[in-house]
Write an enzyme that holds these catalytic residues in place. Structure first.
Site, PDB file in Angstrom:
ATOM      1  N   ASP A 105       1.793   4.402 -12.801  1.00 59.49           N
ATOM      2  CA  ASP A 105       2.361   3.575 -13.869  1.00 59.49           C
ATOM      3  C   ASP A 105       3.576   2.836 -13.327  1.00 59.49           C
ATOM      4  OD1 ASP A 105       2.195   3.917 -17.291  1.00 59.49           O
ATOM      5  OD2 ASP A 105       3.841   2.788 -16.378  1.00 59.49           O
ATOM      6  N   ASP A 113       2.782  -0.538  -9.151  1.00 65.49           N
ATOM      7  CA  ASP A 113       2.226  -1.650  -9.919  1.00 65.49           C
ATOM      8  C   ASP A 113       0.778  -1.893  -9.488  1.00 65.49           C
ATOM      9  OD1 ASP A 113       1.667  -4.246 -10.942  1.00 65.49           O
ATOM     10  OD2 ASP A 113       3.817  -4.672 -10.972  1.00 65.49           O
ATOM     11  N   ALA A 151      -2.028  -1.763 -18.818  1.00 61.60           N
ATOM     12  CA  ALA A 151      -2.227  -3.121 -19.321  1.00 61.60           C
ATOM     13  C   ALA A 151      -0.977  -3.592 -20.034  1.00 61.60           C
ATOM     14  CB  ALA A 151      -3.404  -3.152 -20.303  1.00 61.60           C
ATOM     15  N   THR A 190     -10.711  -2.844 -25.583  1.00 65.45           N
ATOM     16  CA  THR A 190     -10.351  -2.957 -26.995  1.00 65.45           C
ATOM     17  C   THR A 190     -11.436  -3.663 -27.795  1.00 65.45           C
ATOM     18  OG1 THR A 190      -8.845  -4.168 -28.455  1.00 65.45           O
ATOM     19  CG2 THR A 190      -9.080  -5.034 -26.266  1.00 65.45           C
ATOM     20  N   ASP A 191     -11.448  -3.427 -29.105  1.00 63.16           N
ATOM     21  CA  ASP A 191     -12.395  -4.146 -29.965  1.00 63.16           C
ATOM     22  C   ASP A 191     -11.998  -5.615 -30.132  1.00 63.16           C
ATOM     23  OD1 ASP A 191     -10.153  -3.825 -31.589  1.00 63.16           O
ATOM     24  OD2 ASP A 191     -11.229  -2.944 -33.285  1.00 63.16           O
ATOM     25  N   GLU A 192     -10.763  -5.957 -29.713  1.00 63.93           N
ATOM     26  CA  GLU A 192     -10.302  -7.337 -29.933  1.00 63.93           C
ATOM     27  C   GLU A 192     -11.078  -8.353 -29.103  1.00 63.93           C
ATOM     28  OE1 GLU A 192      -6.077  -7.791 -30.461  1.00 63.93           O
ATOM     29  OE2 GLU A 192      -5.833  -5.667 -30.889  1.00 63.93           O
ATOM     30  N   TYR A 228      -4.104 -11.920 -25.224  1.00 66.95           N
ATOM     31  CA  TYR A 228      -4.332 -10.499 -24.903  1.00 66.95           C
ATOM     32  C   TYR A 228      -5.835 -10.205 -24.893  1.00 66.95           C
ATOM     33  CZ  TYR A 228      -5.023  -5.508 -25.915  1.00 66.95           C
ATOM     34  OH  TYR A 228      -5.489  -4.206 -25.908  1.00 66.95           O
ATOM     35  N   LYS A 263      -8.323  -9.060 -21.749  1.00 59.06           N
ATOM     36  CA  LYS A 263      -9.114  -7.820 -21.739  1.00 59.06           C
ATOM     37  C   LYS A 263     -10.607  -8.164 -21.598  1.00 59.06           C
ATOM     38  CE  LYS A 263      -7.890  -4.083 -22.179  1.00 59.06           C
ATOM     39  NZ  LYS A 263      -7.363  -3.057 -21.245  1.00 59.06           N
ATOM     40  N   LEU A 284       2.399  -2.267 -35.380  1.00 64.09           N
ATOM     41  CA  LEU A 284       2.660  -2.200 -36.825  1.00 64.09           C
ATOM     42  C   LEU A 284       3.227  -0.860 -37.315  1.00 64.09           C
ATOM     43  CD1 LEU A 284       2.294  -3.741 -39.599  1.00 64.09           C
ATOM     44  CD2 LEU A 284       0.169  -2.476 -39.812  1.00 64.09           C
ATOM     45  N   TYR A 332      11.272 -11.824 -34.572  1.00 61.70           N
ATOM     46  CA  TYR A 332      11.298 -11.821 -36.035  1.00 61.70           C
ATOM     47  C   TYR A 332      12.354 -12.722 -36.656  1.00 61.70           C
ATOM     48  CZ  TYR A 332       7.929  -8.106 -35.622  1.00 61.70           C
ATOM     49  OH  TYR A 332       6.802  -7.397 -35.320  1.00 61.70           O
TER      50      TYR A 332
HETATM   51  P1  NAD Z   1       0.980   0.649 -23.742  1.00 64.71           P
HETATM   52  O1  NAD Z   1       1.523  -0.738 -23.723  1.00 64.71           O
HETATM   53  O2  NAD Z   1       1.625   1.666 -24.615  1.00 64.71           O
HETATM   54  O3  NAD Z   1       1.000   1.258 -22.265  1.00 64.71           O
HETATM   55  C1  NAD Z   1       0.623   0.524 -21.134  1.00 64.71           C
HETATM   56  C2  NAD Z   1       1.104   1.289 -19.914  1.00 64.71           C
HETATM   57  O4  NAD Z   1       0.688   0.541 -18.748  1.00 64.71           O
HETATM   58  C3  NAD Z   1       2.626   1.452 -19.835  1.00 64.71           C
HETATM   59  O5  NAD Z   1       2.945   2.770 -19.468  1.00 64.71           O
HETATM   60  C4  NAD Z   1       3.030   0.470 -18.743  1.00 64.71           C
HETATM   61  O6  NAD Z   1       4.197   0.877 -18.024  1.00 64.71           O
HETATM   62  C5  NAD Z   1       1.791   0.460 -17.865  1.00 64.71           C
HETATM   63  N1  NAD Z   1       1.668  -0.787 -17.101  1.00 64.71           N
HETATM   64  C6  NAD Z   1       1.765  -2.054 -17.573  1.00 64.71           C
HETATM   65  N2  NAD Z   1       1.614  -2.933 -16.574  1.00 64.71           N
HETATM   66  C7  NAD Z   1       1.403  -2.212 -15.450  1.00 64.71           C
HETATM   67  C8  NAD Z   1       1.167  -2.546 -14.092  1.00 64.71           C
HETATM   68  N3  NAD Z   1       1.131  -3.831 -13.694  1.00 64.71           N
HETATM   69  N4  NAD Z   1       0.969  -1.565 -13.206  1.00 64.71           N
HETATM   70  C9  NAD Z   1       1.008  -0.257 -13.590  1.00 64.71           C
HETATM   71  N5  NAD Z   1       1.245   0.119 -14.851  1.00 64.71           N
HETATM   72  C10 NAD Z   1       1.444  -0.844 -15.772  1.00 64.71           C
HETATM   73  O7  NAD Z   1      -0.559   0.480 -24.060  1.00 64.71           O
HETATM   74  P2  NAD Z   1      -1.539   1.411 -24.913  1.00 64.71           P
HETATM   75  O8  NAD Z   1      -1.443   1.017 -26.329  1.00 64.71           O
HETATM   76  O9  NAD Z   1      -1.347   2.806 -24.518  1.00 64.71           O
HETATM   77  O10 NAD Z   1      -2.949   0.886 -24.370  1.00 64.71           O
HETATM   78  C11 NAD Z   1      -3.538   1.467 -23.214  1.00 64.71           C
HETATM   79  C12 NAD Z   1      -4.857   0.789 -22.948  1.00 64.71           C
HETATM   80  O11 NAD Z   1      -5.714   0.950 -24.071  1.00 64.71           O
HETATM   81  C13 NAD Z   1      -4.754  -0.715 -22.702  1.00 64.71           C
HETATM   82  O12 NAD Z   1      -5.651  -1.057 -21.681  1.00 64.71           O
HETATM   83  C14 NAD Z   1      -5.152  -1.333 -24.024  1.00 64.71           C
HETATM   84  O13 NAD Z   1      -5.732  -2.603 -23.832  1.00 64.71           O
HETATM   85  C15 NAD Z   1      -6.174  -0.333 -24.526  1.00 64.71           C
HETATM   86  N6  NAD Z   1      -6.313  -0.232 -25.985  1.00 64.71           N
HETATM   87  C16 NAD Z   1      -5.202  -0.073 -26.784  1.00 64.71           C
HETATM   88  C17 NAD Z   1      -5.370   0.055 -28.163  1.00 64.71           C
HETATM   89  C18 NAD Z   1      -4.191   0.277 -29.083  1.00 64.71           C
HETATM   90  O14 NAD Z   1      -4.361   0.268 -30.308  1.00 64.71           O
HETATM   91  N7  NAD Z   1      -2.998   0.505 -28.586  1.00 64.71           N
HETATM   92  C19 NAD Z   1      -6.654   0.007 -28.729  1.00 64.71           C
HETATM   93  C20 NAD Z   1      -7.764  -0.162 -27.874  1.00 64.71           C
HETATM   94  C21 NAD Z   1      -7.572  -0.273 -26.506  1.00 64.71           C
HETATM   95  P1  TYD Z   2      -0.603  -4.666 -34.184  1.00 61.48           P
HETATM   96  O1  TYD Z   2      -0.092  -3.286 -34.406  1.00 61.48           O
HETATM   97  O2  TYD Z   2       0.228  -5.624 -33.403  1.00 61.48           O
HETATM   98  O3  TYD Z   2      -2.056  -4.512 -33.558  1.00 61.48           O
HETATM   99  P2  TYD Z   2      -3.206  -5.654 -33.294  1.00 61.48           P
HETATM  100  O4  TYD Z   2      -2.581  -6.985 -33.358  1.00 61.48           O
HETATM  101  O5  TYD Z   2      -3.635  -5.301 -31.922  1.00 61.48           O
HETATM  102  O6  TYD Z   2      -4.237  -5.424 -34.346  1.00 61.48           O
HETATM  103  O7  TYD Z   2      -0.887  -5.319 -35.601  1.00 61.48           O
HETATM  104  C1  TYD Z   2      -1.730  -4.712 -36.553  1.00 61.48           C
HETATM  105  C2  TYD Z   2      -1.824  -5.643 -37.740  1.00 61.48           C
HETATM  106  O8  TYD Z   2      -0.539  -5.731 -38.376  1.00 61.48           O
HETATM  107  C3  TYD Z   2      -2.193  -7.065 -37.353  1.00 61.48           C
HETATM  108  O9  TYD Z   2      -3.025  -7.630 -38.377  1.00 61.48           O
HETATM  109  C4  TYD Z   2      -0.864  -7.801 -37.326  1.00 61.48           C
HETATM  110  C5  TYD Z   2      -0.063  -7.079 -38.386  1.00 61.48           C
HETATM  111  N1  TYD Z   2       1.401  -7.035 -38.157  1.00 61.48           N
HETATM  112  C6  TYD Z   2       2.295  -7.460 -39.149  1.00 61.48           C
HETATM  113  O10 TYD Z   2       1.881  -7.862 -40.245  1.00 61.48           O
HETATM  114  N2  TYD Z   2       3.626  -7.428 -38.873  1.00 61.48           N
HETATM  115  C7  TYD Z   2       4.115  -7.000 -37.682  1.00 61.48           C
HETATM  116  O11 TYD Z   2       5.366  -7.008 -37.485  1.00 61.48           O
HETATM  117  C8  TYD Z   2       3.201  -6.547 -36.672  1.00 61.48           C
HETATM  118  C9  TYD Z   2       3.681  -6.069 -35.346  1.00 61.48           C
HETATM  119  C10 TYD Z   2       1.847  -6.575 -36.955  1.00 61.48           C
END
Ligand code: NAD
Ligand code: TYD
Length: 347
Positions: A33, A59, A83, A130-132, A155, A159, A195, A346
């Site tokens: 990380d 990295d 990521a 991700t589902d996005e 983003y 992905k 959120l 914000y």
């Molecule tokens: P996060 O942002 O909390 O963590 C990302 C981690 O990656 C951090 O520890 C950061 O230091 C590390 N990182 C970033 N750039 C790096 C680099 N260049 N080299 C090495 N390490 C690096 O993310 P998360 O929410 O834990 O998501 C993890 C994975 O799951 C991602 O690939 C994301 O796309 C995927 N994902 C996230 C969600 C969600 O809701 N958070 C949902 C579906 C998939």
């Molecule tokens: P987020 O947690 O950023 O996840 P994602 O964009 O990956 O779905 O946002 C979840 C939902 O909440 C999304 O529809 C955007 C909305 N949102 C707000 O309304 N206000 C906020 O400040 C943030 C961060 C997200």
């Protein structure tokens, strides 16, 4: 087995690292990380001294460094989570997302391919996505593994691009991969820009709750520990070359979720009813905001026997409780640079 987990100091990664370190004492887990703003070693304080765990700061976009790691440790498996992960940041700084999410993934794929030079028996590259990538649904329908990719945010596009490269390496070089596409995660250790933790932090501090647009956007929420369990299941039982959708079967309109969160926070903080709800502020919408995400998780359920273990009420309860008992964690991550991010995003 030696397993490289990338992004293990982040939100989901830290739960995956902990699960693997504790459940598989015979594996050695290497956590790579870069410790960006989202990475936090405090997330792993409880396992840092385990004999089967090693943290490596580095990295994934540093090609020489990544190649030397593979030469040294010969990782049998890679679980790739590192990521840039926040949509709002990707709107402001898309190139950083291409660098880590696309180029970083390519560098890992190349290093893995070179390390095993086509002798991939019992090896696995697991790409966490991700589902996005599927874009936005209308009022009805679900994302299946066959839904065409249609990413809308930088983003999601980064992905999607990385998913395509993983698949292409499978087709072209027979690299053994699995990809999972998961819905929105929530739970402990999530950085308070997403959120749920952002709003928990703002409620604690009596700050406005910035709901984008009219709040009628829908997300499918999954408790992070259930995602980590799904990753374990797919890593061990999934089939090479397959994609699996992971979801909470738990759709919420943002505004309804925020109201529920406010209600639960008032109870926990012993504040009069409706105190937190008064903090809701409708703000300018996110550009390109996807209307609705919802996952059809029947493939992973039927083929691999995974399903979520906690209800949303239970998961949210645990999450709120964790943030309230870990205010120091929250204070540490919201000091310094976070303040300028918050103002910039914000204001
Ligand atoms: P996060 O942002 O909390 O963590 C990302 C981690 O990656 C951090 O520890 C950061 O230091 C590390 N990182 C970033 N750039 C790096 C680099 N260049 N080299 C090495 N390490 C690096 O993310 P998360 O929410 O834990 O998501 C993890 C994975 O799951 C991602 O690939 C994301 O796309 C995927 N994902 C996230 C969600 C969600 O809701 N958070 C949902 C579906 C998939
Ligand atoms: P987020 O947690 O950023 O996840 P994602 O964009 O990956 O779905 O946002 C979840 C939902 O909440 C999304 O529809 C955007 C909305 N949102 C707000 O309304 N206000 C906020 O400040 C943030 C961060 C997200």
């Amino acid at each position: 087995m030696t397993i490289l987990i990338t992004g293990g100091a982040g939100f989901i990664g830290s739960h995956v690292v902990r699960l693997f370190v504790e459940k598989y004492p015979n594996y050695h887990i290497y956590n790579l990380d870069a410790l960006t703003y989202a990475g936090n070693l405090e997330n792993l304080n409880d396992i840092v001294n385990k004999p089967n765990y090693t943290f490596i700061k580095g990295d994934i976009t540093d090609e020489n460094f990544v190649n030397s790691l593979f030469n040294t440790y010969k990782f049998d498996g890679v679980i790739h989570l590192a990521a840039e992960s926040h949509v709002d940041r990707s709107i402001k700084e898309p190139l950083a997302f291409v660098k880590t999410n696309v180029i970083g993934t390519m560098i890992l794929l190349n290093a893995f391919k070179k390390c095993w030079s086509h002798n991939f028996e019992n090896k696995r590259f697991y790409h966490v996505s991700t589902d996005e990538v599927y874009g936005s649904l209308g009022e009805t329908g679900l994302f299946t593994e066959k839904t065409a990719y249609d990413p809308n945010s930088p983003y999601a596009a980064s992905k999607a691009s990385s998913d395509h490269f993983v698949r292409a390496y499978g087709e072209t070089y027979k690299l053994p991969y699995v990809i999972t596409n998961c819905s929105n995660n929530y739970g402990q250790n999530q950085f308070p820009e997403k959120l749920i933790p952002l709003f928990i932090n703002n409620i604690i501090n009596n700050k406005p709750l910035p709901v984008y647009g009219d709040g009628n956007y829908t997300r499918d929420w999954l408790y992070v520990k259930d995602h980590a369990i799904a990753i374990d299941v797919v890593f061990h039982k999934g089939l090479n070359g397959e994609m699996y959708n992971i979801g909470g079967i738990n759709e919420w309109k943002n505004i309804d979720l925020v109201k529920l969160l406010c209600e639960q926070m008032d109870i926990k903080l012993k504040r009069p009813k409706n105190t937190s709800e008064r903090l809701i502020t409708f703000v300018k919408d996110r550009p390109g905001h996807d209307l609705r995400y919802a996952i059809d998780a029947s493939k992973i359920r039927k083929d691999l026997g995974w399903e979520p273990s906690v209800t949303f009420q239970q998961g949210l309860e645990k999450t709120i409780q964790w943030y309230l008992t870990n205010e120091e964690w929250l204070d540490n991550v919201t000091s310094g640079q976070y303040q300028s991010y918050f103002k910039n995003q914000y204001n």
